[in-house]
Motif scaffolding. Structure first.
Motif, short mmCIF file in Angstrom:
data_model
loop_
_atom_site.label_atom_id
_atom_site.label_comp_id
_atom_site.label_asym_id
_atom_site.label_seq_id
_atom_site.Cartn_x
_atom_site.Cartn_y
_atom_site.Cartn_z
N CYS A 31 0.83 -1.21 0.00
CA CYS A 31 0.00 0.00 0.00
C CYS A 31 0.87 1.26 0.00
O CYS A 31 0.57 2.22 -0.68
N SER A 32 1.93 1.24 0.74
CA SER A 32 2.77 2.43 0.83
C SER A 32 3.65 2.60 -0.40
O SER A 32 4.22 3.66 -0.60
N GLN A 34 2.49 2.49 -3.47
CA GLN A 34 1.73 3.12 -4.53
C GLN A 34 2.22 4.55 -4.71
O GLN A 34 2.47 5.26 -3.75
N GLN A 35 2.34 4.96 -5.96
CA GLN A 35 2.80 6.31 -6.27
C GLN A 35 1.66 7.30 -5.98
O GLN A 35 0.58 7.18 -6.53
N THR A 37 -0.59 10.60 -6.18
CA THR A 37 -0.94 11.47 -7.30
C THR A 37 -0.14 12.76 -7.23
O THR A 37 0.36 13.23 -8.24
N HIS A 77 -3.86 7.99 -5.51
CA HIS A 77 -2.71 7.20 -5.95
C HIS A 77 -2.90 6.82 -7.41
O HIS A 77 -4.02 6.64 -7.87
N GLU A 78 -1.79 6.69 -8.12
CA GLU A 78 -1.85 6.25 -9.50
C GLU A 78 -2.51 4.88 -9.58
O GLU A 78 -2.17 3.99 -8.81
N GLY A 79 -3.48 4.75 -10.47
CA GLY A 79 -4.16 3.49 -10.65
C GLY A 79 -5.30 3.23 -9.69
O GLY A 79 -5.94 2.19 -9.77
N ASP A 80 -5.60 4.16 -8.76
CA ASP A 80 -6.72 3.93 -7.85
C ASP A 80 -8.04 4.14 -8.59
O ASP A 80 -8.08 4.47 -9.78
#
Length: 104
Positions: A31-32, A34-35, A37, A77-80
């Motif tokens: 989880c941490s 994730q890039q 936004t 986050h990217e891809g959320d």
């Protein structure tokens, strides 16, 4: 001092607990990883009438041609969920959500 002739293998419980600990560590670190936004002290904005986004300092308004994402639909986050949603949509000049044209 007495040394045992052979070492006892770890019990199943010990191995199970160790494996569970490793799994928890992997899942929480995923989880941490994730890039985000935007970086700290910034918020994401959406290009009006076209594809695109940017990050703006928290203490500034969006630049001309950009708007804040609608409340509750802000990608974090990217891809959320909301990042994926806004890949095919944007806002028009009235702040209404519109579909982006296909890039074919």
């Amino acid at each position: 001092m007495h040394t045992p002739d052979r070492l006892r293998p770890p019990s199943r419980t010990t191995l199970g607990l160790a494996l569970a600990g490793v799994m928890v560590a992997l899942l929480t670190s995923a989880c941490s990883m994730q890039q985000a936004t935007c970086g700290g002290g910034e918020y994401p904005v959406l290009a009006v009438g076209s594809a695109g986004s940017a990050c703006v300092p928290d203490d500034e308004e969006p630049p001309k041609g950009y708007a804040r994402y609608p409340e509750g639909k802000v990608p974090e986050h990217e891809g959320d969920k909301w990042d994926t949603y806004w890949n095919t949509r944007t806002l028009d000049e009235k702040g209404e959500t519109i579909e982006l044209p296909d890039e074919n």
